[in-house]
Design a protein around this motif. Structure first.
Motif, PDB file in Angstrom:
ATOM      1  N   ALA A  22       2.464   7.607   0.878  1.00 16.52           N
ATOM      2  CA  ALA A  22       1.345   6.416   0.705  1.00 16.52           C
ATOM      3  C   ALA A  22       0.177   7.828   0.802  1.00 16.52           C
ATOM      4  O   ALA A  22      -0.287   8.655   1.012  1.00 16.52           O
ATOM      5  CB  ALA A  22       1.429   6.291   2.386  1.00 16.52           C
TER       6      ALA A  22
ATOM      7  N   TYR B 184      -7.739   0.024  -1.918  1.00 19.83           N
ATOM      8  CA  TYR B 184      -6.964  -0.084  -1.824  1.00 19.83           C
ATOM      9  C   TYR B 184      -6.950  -1.831  -0.198  1.00 19.83           C
ATOM     10  O   TYR B 184      -5.716  -1.310   0.151  1.00 19.83           O
ATOM     11  CB  TYR B 184      -6.383   1.137  -0.577  1.00 19.83           C
ATOM     12  CG  TYR B 184      -4.963   1.968  -1.098  1.00 19.83           C
ATOM     13  CD1 TYR B 184      -4.139   1.844  -0.617  1.00 19.83           C
ATOM     14  CD2 TYR B 184      -5.661   3.785  -1.555  1.00 19.83           C
ATOM     15  CE1 TYR B 184      -3.159   2.098  -1.641  1.00 19.83           C
ATOM     16  CE2 TYR B 184      -5.055   3.947  -2.493  1.00 19.83           C
ATOM     17  CZ  TYR B 184      -3.224   3.971  -1.700  1.00 19.83           C
ATOM     18  OH  TYR B 184      -2.438   4.660  -2.440  1.00 19.83           O
ATOM     19  N   THR B 185      -7.558  -2.094  -0.091  1.00 19.42           N
ATOM     20  CA  THR B 185      -7.860  -2.677   0.096  1.00 19.42           C
ATOM     21  C   THR B 185      -7.183  -3.604   0.497  1.00 19.42           C
ATOM     22  O   THR B 185      -7.076  -5.155   1.323  1.00 19.42           O
ATOM     23  CB  THR B 185      -9.472  -3.450   0.181  1.00 19.42           C
ATOM     24  OG1 THR B 185      -9.748  -3.738  -1.049  1.00 19.42           O
ATOM     25  CG2 THR B 185     -10.726  -2.428   0.679  1.00 19.42           C
TER      26      THR B 185
ATOM     27  N   THR C  51      -6.758  -0.474   4.052  1.00 20.04           N
ATOM     28  CA  THR C  51      -6.353  -2.105   4.373  1.00 20.04           C
ATOM     29  C   THR C  51      -7.149  -2.643   5.160  1.00 20.04           C
ATOM     30  O   THR C  51      -6.743  -3.764   4.976  1.00 20.04           O
ATOM     31  CB  THR C  51      -4.747  -1.789   3.667  1.00 20.04           C
ATOM     32  OG1 THR C  51      -4.551  -3.162   3.617  1.00 20.04           O
ATOM     33  CG2 THR C  51      -3.616  -1.027   4.850  1.00 20.04           C
TER      34      THR C  51
ATOM     35  N   VAL D 190      -3.985  -4.078  -2.292  1.00 19.12           N
ATOM     36  CA  VAL D 190      -2.981  -3.635  -3.454  1.00 19.12           C
ATOM     37  C   VAL D 190      -2.423  -4.809  -4.288  1.00 19.12           C
ATOM     38  O   VAL D 190      -2.061  -5.083  -5.500  1.00 19.12           O
ATOM     39  CB  VAL D 190      -1.950  -2.338  -3.087  1.00 19.12           C
ATOM     40  CG1 VAL D 190      -1.430  -1.915  -4.177  1.00 19.12           C
ATOM     41  CG2 VAL D 190      -2.908  -1.253  -2.946  1.00 19.12           C
TER      42      VAL D 190
ATOM     43  N   ALA E  11      -4.374   4.829   1.643  1.00 20.23           N
ATOM     44  CA  ALA E  11      -4.145   3.183   2.271  1.00 20.23           C
ATOM     45  C   ALA E  11      -4.650   2.809   3.437  1.00 20.23           C
ATOM     46  O   ALA E  11      -4.227   1.316   3.502  1.00 20.23           O
ATOM     47  CB  ALA E  11      -2.661   3.616   2.375  1.00 20.23           C
TER      48      ALA E  11
ATOM     49  N   CYS F  52       1.121  -0.886  -0.003  1.00 25.58           N
ATOM     50  CA  CYS F  52      -0.459   0.244  -0.649  1.00 25.58           C
ATOM     51  C   CYS F  52       0.749   0.985  -0.467  1.00 25.58           C
ATOM     52  O   CYS F  52       0.308   2.569  -0.563  1.00 25.58           O
ATOM     53  CB  CYS F  52      -0.298  -0.014   1.071  1.00 25.58           C
ATOM     54  SG  CYS F  52      -2.008  -1.645   1.085  1.00 25.58           S
TER      55      CYS F  52
END
Lengths: 427, 427
Positions: free
Chosen positions: A399, B170-171, A406, B173, A403, A358
């Motif tokens: 970033a 972004y979950t 995630t 990448v 990000a 990320c």
């Protein structure tokens, strides 16, 4: 065993959502209850209010004995702008009638005429000016354009209306030839008259939005920004019709990008931690900069900034904080002092275990921009910022705010920001 | 002599501003009093309401016997999307347990699978679909991405929150590699599930603003767009939280650009001629297209468009009117039928004596775009549009809305638009 159960119960208590993966979120377990975080924010607010009332009057050029060698414009009323133009044109007429022709003394806006004043923490214009005579081959066009712009602005004052730069250009395409010429003279005229560009009633397209604990008037209508749904209120293009600001917020959250803004607006973050959330959706436009400053000045709230962890995030912060070179003549009105860098900071990447995939590698251009920033005075005066920026340039990683998704879409509003606030983790 | 005085008096009566050059404005003298223009608008409104109530139900694919050969998505509730995903995944599980592995039937969104249906006046998708098997080298990645996106959307349904495309990316990448891949599969998933992309709770950044005679609810808050000052209300990114629209407007004015919007908002044009003014500030975004359609459908108002006189102005009109190719699967929900082209039309350039220097020469690319548009079905079905576009391509001249500023900053709101309305000069 009982201990373990107890812990689990506590964990469950802490959950704000009914989804079952929430308690697994990194660092969520160290979050204190909201009232504890609110206490922290109240202390920050108190410190900010005390600082701004003890400093009562912000430093000016004359406090620093710089008023002779530097130049700044003032925030003038429409009628002052009008009478200043009239006085100027009267001088021109006298000069013509006495057989001397005419010209304008135009302050130089070139970069060699700009100065960063550390005490003011912003860029100002030095006092160099050049004569723009009408009766000279090299300046006759520019002088004519200047005169035309003065006439147009005078019209705007009389009618009390606002127009865009594009509108101005189209009033005389033959003379202006292209818009860059009328735009440039517009800034010259503001400098000459000693007023801000907004005072000229020439506005830029609106870009910013605001939502949260703020009530203000826009052109006579009262706007309650807690009742603006998820879309928020578009920031008005003309700051002079904005007023009557009231708020029970503890801070202003300045957000670089729209995506993070949408997340916070939908989650009504401002109801959990009373705040005003504002974004220009990328590059700060003049309207948003003026609006932010007005909030800061009238409400005396601390400003915390949430930007991408890349050189442009910091650059954006700097434009809000100490101005852009292009409009340095008006830095006093356009800049918001004492903005804190909340995140995403380069050190957060490791601290919050942002996965490698990320993070993005910085390009050569990114690294160059980062190194250039390290030479800028506004960065240098803040050792914490220098450290962060050095880390960014060293790791060559950047970033985006996004990000954080995630760890789940609401990680930003549920964990990252509350923890930042709890730990007073701003610079 | 007395006659002349009488005329002068009438002229003075008509003046709306105290400035003395107003009466000189071209064509201002033929403007009728506002009540006469309002009568014209009331007739237009009546015709629009009658047309939409007599046609009661809009034509659908099945009315045209096209439902077997064409595909359209429906506007589904969040719980329907959730259960559709669950059913699909159940099928997948069955298939795996029976030893057949799994795959997805994905509708093709390529241009060869698109069709303009004149009766519907919009682009729809034909019925071609391809199997995306998991156990195949060429499709294993895309199938995995599809499964992941389905899981993420299911999560959004459970939590009832909205996220951006960037958040989705972004979950994971590592899997998606770049955002174009997750974006493309997102549209695939909407097609597969038979719902709109908005139904997936994935939203785009908001761009549009609205001001004027409209009241609506945004996420539970009631918004009165006559009380939004000059800035207007930002159009919410999530149409599903917009509702309760009421209005006493006679029409909707769709404006291409921000500058014209600002002029009309400041002049409160909507109070002189009751209307709702909306702009996406350039290229129409999904949120503004959905919002416009919702207004049109719920309020049954005529929509008049004010765009630049260039091929892109007409192109923008076409995206609002009959959809973009990229999202043709959802054209039924995204398009607003029966938008009238009010101006600036190529014939206006001579009609309103726009000076030569305010017109711009068309580039080669402009001319090509113009000629391409002449081949488009949505232009062809409107002979008036064809004529205007032919004139544009022939004269090779274009002009922006702002070109009207050559007659004064308020010419747009004081003369041009009122005269257009008075003369029913729309196509």
């Amino acid at each position: 065993m009982a201990d373990k159960k107890q812990k689990q119960k506590q964990k469950q208590k802490r959950r704000r959502s009914d989804s079952d993966d929430e308690s697994e979120l990194p660092f969520k377990s160290i979050l204190k209850p909201d009232p504890a975080i609110l206490e922290t924010l109240k202390k920050l607010l108190l410190a900010t209010t005390t600082a701004s009332s003890s400093a009562s009057k912000p430093l000016t050029l004359s406090d620093l004995n710089l008023s002779a060698s530097c130049r700044e414009v003032a925030d003038l009323s429409l009628s002052s702008v009008q009478s200043t133009i009239e006085t100027l044109i009267l001088q021109v007429t006298h000069s013509i009638l006495s057989g001397n022709g005419f010209g304008f003394q135009v302050p130089s806006r070139s970069s060699s005429n700009q100065l960063y004043v550390p005490e003011l923490d912003r860029i100002v214009l030095k006092d160099k000016a050049t004569l723009r005579p009408f009766a000279h081959m090299s300046s006759v066009r520019k002088t004519t354009i200047t005169t035309k712009i003065l006439a147009l602005i005078h019209q705007l004052c009389l009618k009390s209306i606002h127009v865009t730069k594009r509108d101005l250009f189209y009033t005389d395409v033959k003379l202006f030839q292209d818009q860059t010429q009328s735009d440039a003279v517009l800034d010259d005229v503001a400098c000459m008259l000693g007023c801000t560009r907004s005072n000229l009633n020439v506005i830029a397209s609106e870009k910013g939005v605001v939502v949260g604990r703020l009530i203000f008037s826009d052109n006579g209508d009262m706007i309650d920004c807690t009742k603006m749904g998820m879309g928020g209120k578009a920031i008005p293009p003309n700051i002079d019709r904005v007023g009557d600001m009231t708020s029970d917020a503890l801070f202003i959250l300045l957000v670089e990008k729209d995506a993070a803004y949408i997340r916070l607006a939908e989650d009504r973050f401002y109801n959990r931690f009373p705040c005003i959330i504002v974004t220009a959706k990328g590059q700060p436009d003049v309207a948003t900069r003026l609006f932010l400053r007005k909030m800061k000045m009238e409400l005396k709230l601390p400003v915390l900034a949430l930007v991408d962890s890349d050189p442009y995030g910091l650059k954006i912060l700097s434009v809000y904080g100490c101005g852009s070179k292009n409009m340095s003549y008006d830095s006093a009105n356009l800049t918001t002092p004492d903005i804190k860098w909340l995140g995403i900071r380069p050190s957060d990447l490791d601290k919050y275990n942002i996965p490698e995939q990320c993070r993005l590698p910085m390009t050569e251009q990114d690294i160059k921009t980062g190194k250039d920033l390290l030479e800028e005075d506004f960065v240098k005066k803040n050792p914490g910022w220098v450290e962060e920026l050095n880390l960014m340039v060293k790791t060559k990683q950047k970033a985006e705010i996004q990000a954080l998704s995630t760890f789940g879409f609401q990680y930003l509003s549920e964990v990252y920001l509350p923890l930042k606030l709890q730990q007073k983790d701003w610079l």
